[in-house]
Design a protein around this motif. Structure first.
Motif, PDB file in Angstrom:
ATOM      1  N   VAL A 258     -21.222  -3.692 -36.442  1.00 44.54           N
ATOM      2  CA  VAL A 258     -20.753  -3.170 -35.155  1.00 44.54           C
ATOM      3  C   VAL A 258     -21.933  -2.847 -34.246  1.00 44.54           C
ATOM      4  O   VAL A 258     -21.937  -3.196 -33.057  1.00 44.54           O
ATOM      5  CB  VAL A 258     -19.868  -1.926 -35.364  1.00 44.54           C
ATOM      6  N   LYS A 259     -22.949  -2.182 -34.782  1.00 42.92           N
ATOM      7  CA  LYS A 259     -24.116  -1.808 -33.977  1.00 42.92           C
ATOM      8  C   LYS A 259     -24.765  -3.049 -33.358  1.00 42.92           C
ATOM      9  O   LYS A 259     -25.088  -3.067 -32.156  1.00 42.92           O
ATOM     10  CB  LYS A 259     -25.119  -1.062 -34.842  1.00 42.92           C
ATOM     11  N   ASN A 260     -24.985  -4.084 -34.160  1.00 41.74           N
ATOM     12  CA  ASN A 260     -25.635  -5.289 -33.650  1.00 41.74           C
ATOM     13  C   ASN A 260     -24.770  -6.019 -32.631  1.00 41.74           C
ATOM     14  O   ASN A 260     -25.272  -6.550 -31.633  1.00 41.74           O
ATOM     15  CB  ASN A 260     -25.993  -6.220 -34.802  1.00 41.74           C
ATOM     16  N   ALA A 261     -23.453  -6.033 -32.865  1.00 42.21           N
ATOM     17  CA  ALA A 261     -22.552  -6.682 -31.910  1.00 42.21           C
ATOM     18  C   ALA A 261     -22.579  -5.967 -30.565  1.00 42.21           C
ATOM     19  O   ALA A 261     -22.663  -6.602 -29.506  1.00 42.21           O
ATOM     20  CB  ALA A 261     -21.132  -6.711 -32.471  1.00 42.21           C
TER      21      ALA A 261
ATOM     22  N   CYS B  19     -18.106 -12.999 -26.125  1.00 47.15           N
ATOM     23  CA  CYS B  19     -17.747 -12.745 -27.523  1.00 47.15           C
ATOM     24  C   CYS B  19     -18.965 -13.040 -28.382  1.00 47.15           C
ATOM     25  O   CYS B  19     -19.685 -14.021 -28.150  1.00 47.15           O
ATOM     26  CB  CYS B  19     -16.573 -13.638 -27.939  1.00 47.15           C
ATOM     27  N   VAL B  20     -19.197 -12.198 -29.382  1.00 50.43           N
ATOM     28  CA  VAL B  20     -20.311 -12.435 -30.299  1.00 50.43           C
ATOM     29  C   VAL B  20     -19.814 -12.239 -31.724  1.00 50.43           C
ATOM     30  O   VAL B  20     -18.952 -11.405 -32.006  1.00 50.43           O
ATOM     31  CB  VAL B  20     -21.498 -11.494 -29.986  1.00 50.43           C
TER      32      VAL B  20
ATOM     33  N   ALA C  81     -16.480 -10.184 -31.876  1.00 53.28           N
ATOM     34  CA  ALA C  81     -16.426  -8.944 -31.098  1.00 53.28           C
ATOM     35  C   ALA C  81     -16.263  -9.341 -29.632  1.00 53.28           C
ATOM     36  O   ALA C  81     -17.174  -9.906 -29.028  1.00 53.28           O
ATOM     37  CB  ALA C  81     -17.709  -8.137 -31.303  1.00 53.28           C
ATOM     38  N   TYR C  82     -15.094  -9.056 -29.061  1.00 53.38           N
ATOM     39  CA  TYR C  82     -14.743  -9.488 -27.708  1.00 53.38           C
ATOM     40  C   TYR C  82     -14.828  -8.326 -26.732  1.00 53.38           C
ATOM     41  O   TYR C  82     -14.446  -7.195 -27.060  1.00 53.38           O
ATOM     42  CB  TYR C  82     -13.303 -10.021 -27.670  1.00 53.38           C
TER      43      TYR C  82
ATOM     44  N   LEU D 242     -23.140 -17.041 -31.510  1.00 54.95           N
ATOM     45  CA  LEU D 242     -23.276 -16.853 -32.952  1.00 54.95           C
ATOM     46  C   LEU D 242     -24.650 -16.251 -33.222  1.00 54.95           C
ATOM     47  O   LEU D 242     -25.669 -16.832 -32.836  1.00 54.95           O
ATOM     48  CB  LEU D 242     -23.132 -18.186 -33.679  1.00 54.95           C
ATOM     49  N   SER D 243     -24.681 -15.083 -33.845  1.00 53.88           N
ATOM     50  CA  SER D 243     -25.946 -14.403 -34.121  1.00 53.88           C
ATOM     51  C   SER D 243     -26.096 -14.177 -35.621  1.00 53.88           C
ATOM     52  O   SER D 243     -25.174 -13.664 -36.273  1.00 53.88           O
ATOM     53  CB  SER D 243     -26.001 -13.053 -33.403  1.00 53.88           C
TER      54      SER D 243
END
Length: 341
Positions: A101-104, A116-117, A164-165, A201-202
């Motif tokens: 969640v933090k990175n998103a 979105c990621v 994550a949108y 995309l990460s």
């Protein structure tokens, strides 16, 4: 930023604790997160686990009913009830890395042009057979250019899992299509990209997904993917990606050449060529994986690859028949109605 994590489930008593624990243990302020579990009327102990172990202890966890029992309906129930600026989907038989969640949130804050990621999902298993299935589903030969299955590079993609949108995405392009038992994520992402949106995309956003534990379940899963892909294509009058047509072309080539070869001998050479070409590709891909993972998976991989491709292609042909031929004649079938994944 407020984050809403939506978890569509049905009969997930085996994995639901691991899923919810991974969300609750995120390296992100708990007061800025809500978890909406949307249950498709589970008839195992899933609801009891959630009610006894989570609702009584965590004020940010909610349990909502999904009488229609399908994944897109569950997502829409969750989105309508959610309060988050960012909305994340996580399946009940999956779990997040601690900084998911933090990175998103960090990426969406730093890159306002991204809608979105998400990240690559790591397929995990519980036995020898599901390990072979995981390896096949993490191979480009097995799943084509579905990069969220195997890529480790940051890049723009056409779709991914567990995205994550930004909330405004749903306000702009609408919610999930509830007619799609499968492929609802792909269809939503197709609409997003079509509207000019960008999906990133990460490799820093990691999640884990329990693969199907049997070849029979794998067959059913990918048959439905192929079947419902036709519905997506018919809805948009456009093919989202060429990879979705390759298994259908493979199966069609096999069936047509096999049938005609009974009446016209030269077509036996075409059938032979298709089988040999596919067999060589299958063997080479399985061998590459086995040099890294061990040769004990060799025959399992060959069979898993065949199931991925043949079931998807056959499901696609079934979808063409039902959605394009039978519905054109005013006939419909409920044979492929299904539950949440």
């Amino acid at each position: 930023m407020k984050v809403s994590v939506i978890v569509p489930i049905r009969n997930e008593e085996v994995h639901i604790r691991e899923c919810l624990d991974s969300i609750l243990s995120q390296d992100y302020p708990r007061e800025c997160m809500e978890i909406l579990v949307i249950d498709g009327m589970s008839d195992d102990n899933t609801r009891g686990i959630i009610q006894d172990e989570y609702l009584t202890k965590f004020s940010n966890v909610s349990l909502l009913d999904n009488p229609k029992k399908t994944a897109p309906t569950a997502m829409n129930i969750g989105i309508r009830r959610s309060l988050g600026d960012i909305i994340i989907r996580m399946d009940g038989h999956s779990y997040m890395d601690r900084d998911f969640v933090k990175n998103a949130v960090d990426i969406l804050n730093k890159k306002p042009y991204i809608d979105c990621v998400g990240g690559p999902i790591e397929s995990i298993n519980e036995d020898y057979k599901s390990q072979a299935i995981s390896l096949a589903m993490s191979s480009p030969f097995g799943v084509g250019n579905a990069k969220f299955r195997y890529s480790k590079e940051e890049q723009l993609v056409d779709t991914l899992a567990f995205g994550a949108y930004r909330r405004e995405v749903f306000e702009r392009i609408g919610l999930f299509d509830e007619e799609l038992v499968r492929n609802q994520d792909d269809e939503l992402n197709f609409r997003l990209v079509k509207s000019g949106g960008k999906i990133l995309l990460s490799p820093f956003i990691r999640s884990f997904y329990y693969t199907r534990s049997s070849f029979g379940k794998l067959w059913k899963q990918y048959y439905q993917y192929g079947f419902w892909k036709v519905k997506v294509i018919k809805k948009h009058h456009q093919v989202p990606s060429l990879r979705s047509l390759i298994p259908m072309a493979f199966v069609m080539g096999l069936l047509v050449s096999a049938f005609i070869s009974f009446f016209y001998t030269p077509f036996r050479w075409l059938l032979f060529l298709i089988c040999i070409s596919y067999g060589i590709g299958n063997i080479i891909s399985a061998s590459i994986i086995c040099t890294r993972e061990g040769w004990k998976y060799f025959f399992m991989l060959i069979f898993a690859f065949f199931i991925l491709h043949f079931s998807y292609g056959l499901g696609f042909l079934d979808g063409l028949w039902r959605f394009c031929v039978m519905q054109g004649r005013g006939m419909q079938s409920d044979k492929h109605n299904g539950l949440t994944r």
